[in-house]
Design an enzyme around this catalytic site. Structure first.
Site, PDB file in Angstrom:
ATOM      1  N   HIS A 135       0.816  -1.216   0.000  1.00 29.45           N
ATOM      2  CA  HIS A 135       0.000   0.000   0.000  1.00 29.45           C
ATOM      3  C   HIS A 135       0.848   1.263   0.000  1.00 29.45           C
ATOM      4  O   HIS A 135       0.325   2.373  -0.207  1.00 29.45           O
ATOM      5  CB  HIS A 135      -0.929  -0.003   1.218  1.00 29.45           C
ATOM      6  N   ARG A 136       2.152   1.145   0.225  1.00 27.28           N
ATOM      7  CA  ARG A 136       3.023   2.307   0.121  1.00 27.28           C
ATOM      8  C   ARG A 136       3.251   2.705  -1.329  1.00 27.28           C
ATOM      9  O   ARG A 136       3.533   3.870  -1.638  1.00 27.28           O
ATOM     10  CB  ARG A 136       4.375   2.017   0.787  1.00 27.28           C
TER      11      ARG A 136
END
Length: 461
Positions: free
Chosen positions: A432-433
């Site tokens: 998700h980064r």
């Protein structure tokens, strides 16, 4: 007069510093040719046969199957240049090819290092017994393969002088478990302390103290004792070699990557029909995984932010220009992820040929380290295990993984009517980064569209 050459475990490259002996391919007294494999070893990357650069008669082997051997430690000694195999062994410098019937070759698939410095061999003035005498520098001789533990390990008073231990792994094992090597009597030749000696001492120290049972409770205690005696013993499997590397990578992924998973069901009926048409046209068969690989590569071209990694030290997302596509393959040695180099430049047929080659090598245990490293995106076909869905762990340091479940007949609304269609569940796990849900959802929706309508791929051709 024959010269005896010592062959050590060569530089394995890829940061590997040790290997585990799987099986010996020669016996003491066998005649070997130059570059003939003499031992099969397993590294953290692959299982390979190690060729000896000398031709002659094997005069000694060092280590048993299951032993871990550091790079630079002896594997065998070979008498070269004549029938006499009794000459004193000499350590040949790495790369020495002068009149010694040796090739100087190293393992295929591994890199070479610079020439190792010549080591001064120190002969013990007296045999090592219970840790006394021998090399005062702290070095200890290698363990011959013929040595096997044959005696218990009673504690004895700590003797003076260096401890008779061959392997640094034995020293490390003793240090980790708090075993005093000077208090052990080695069961090996000349009192050498073997790994089995240390393990036996560890087991003895872990044994519970005897418990006094009251006379009235004796029958119950005896019955309990019988139940314990008949209970199956636990099995312990060392986390080392390939299994250890996989465990470390998965643990690191869980620690460092904030992952999320999204999934969708897709009608794969037309994809199966397209594959059948390709294979009916002749030529090499195209595996279904090759079509899925082609779809994944096309999706990455549309969403290049997912072909990336995170540089945590510099707090940067690194988008990668080439797609090196890994795919999960189950083998007898555990899960491996072979990598298709430059998958974005290959046709579907070329992807299929490379998948077939790498899968066969993985099952045979002959993958080179280069075949298992450098992946940028992974395709996980867990459907081969008969399951519909999964939330896999991202293959660190990659940023995403596409999962494919089994394709099976299910009721499906097709063109406004209920029909039986071949349906597959697709999952997408991502860092998700690197991206948000919009990019992840767009990637997975495009993959599903290509599965349902393979002609969509023609837009990008």
């Amino acid at each position: 007069m024959a010269a005896v050459k010592e062959f050590t475990l060569p530089d394995l490259g890829e940061g590997l510093t040790e290997a585990e002996i799987v099986r010996w391919l020669v016996e003491v007294g066998d005649v070997v040719a130059v570059d003939q494999p003499v031992v099969e070893v397993e590294t953290a990357k692959a299982m390979v046969e190690v060729p000896c650069p000398y031709g002659g008669v094997v005069t000694a082997r060092f280590g048993e199957p299951g032993d871990e051997v550091p790079v630079g430690r002896p594997l065998v000694t070979v008498a070269v240049g004549g029938p006499d195999a009794a000459a004193e062994p000499e350590r040949a410098p790495s790369g020495d090819q002068s009149a010694d019937s040796g090739s100087g070759n190293v393992l295929v698939g591994y890199g070479t290092s610079g020439s190792a410095p010549r080591r001064r061999r120190v002969r013990p003035t007296t045999p090592l017994a219970n840790g006394s005498g021998g090399d005062r520098s702290g070095a200890t001789p290698p363990k011959p393969a013929a040595v096997t533990p044959a005696a218990p390990v009673p504690a004895v008073p700590a003797p003076a002088g260096p401890v008779a231990v061959v392997s640094p792994l034995v020293r490390r094992l003793a240090r980790e478990h708090g075993v005093d090597l000077r208090a052990l009597r080695g069961s090996g030749k000349d009192g050498l302390i073997l790994r089995a000696d240390v393990e036996r001492a560890i087991a003895d120290s872990a044994a519970p103290a005897p418990v006094t049972v009251a006379q009235a409770d004796a029958p119950a205690a005896q019955a309990g004792s019988r139940r314990v005696a008949n209970a199956p013993e636990e099995t312990r499997i060392p986390l080392r070699g390939l299994r250890g590397v996989v465990a470390e990578k998965l643990s690191r992924s869980r620690r460092e990557i904030p992952d999320a998973t999204t999934w969708v069901d897709a009608d794969a009926t037309e994809l199966l029909a397209a594959r059948a048409a390709m294979n009916a046209a002749g030529g090499s068969k195209v595996p279904l995984l090759a079509l899925l690989a082609r779809i994944a590569v096309a999706a990455l071209a549309r969403f290049p932010e997912l072909n990336a990694t995170v540089d945590t030290e510099r707090a940067e997302i690194v988008r990668l220009p080439a797609v090196h596509l890994g795919f999960a393959a189950q083998t007898d040695r555990g899960l491996v992820v072979p990598v298709i180099r430059d998958a974005h430049t290959r046709t579907t047929e070329e992807l299929g040929a490379e998948i077939t080659r790498l899968t066969e090598a993985a099952r045979a245990g002959t993958l080179a380290p280069a075949d298992l490293t450098g992946g940028t995106f992974t395709l996980n076909n867990y459907g081969v295990f008969g399951v519909d869905g999964s939330t896999p762990i991202v293959n660190h340091p990659e940023a995403a993984m596409l999962g494919v479940g089994r394709i099976c007949p299910k009721p499906w609304v097709h063109e406004g009517e209920l029909a039986v269609r071949h349906v597959v569940q697709l999952s997408f796990t991502f860092d998700h980064r690197v991206c948000d849900g919009g990019a992840a959802g767009g990637f997975l929706r495009y993959v599903a569209d290509c599965v349902e309508h393979p002609a969509v791929l023609l837009r990008g051709v």
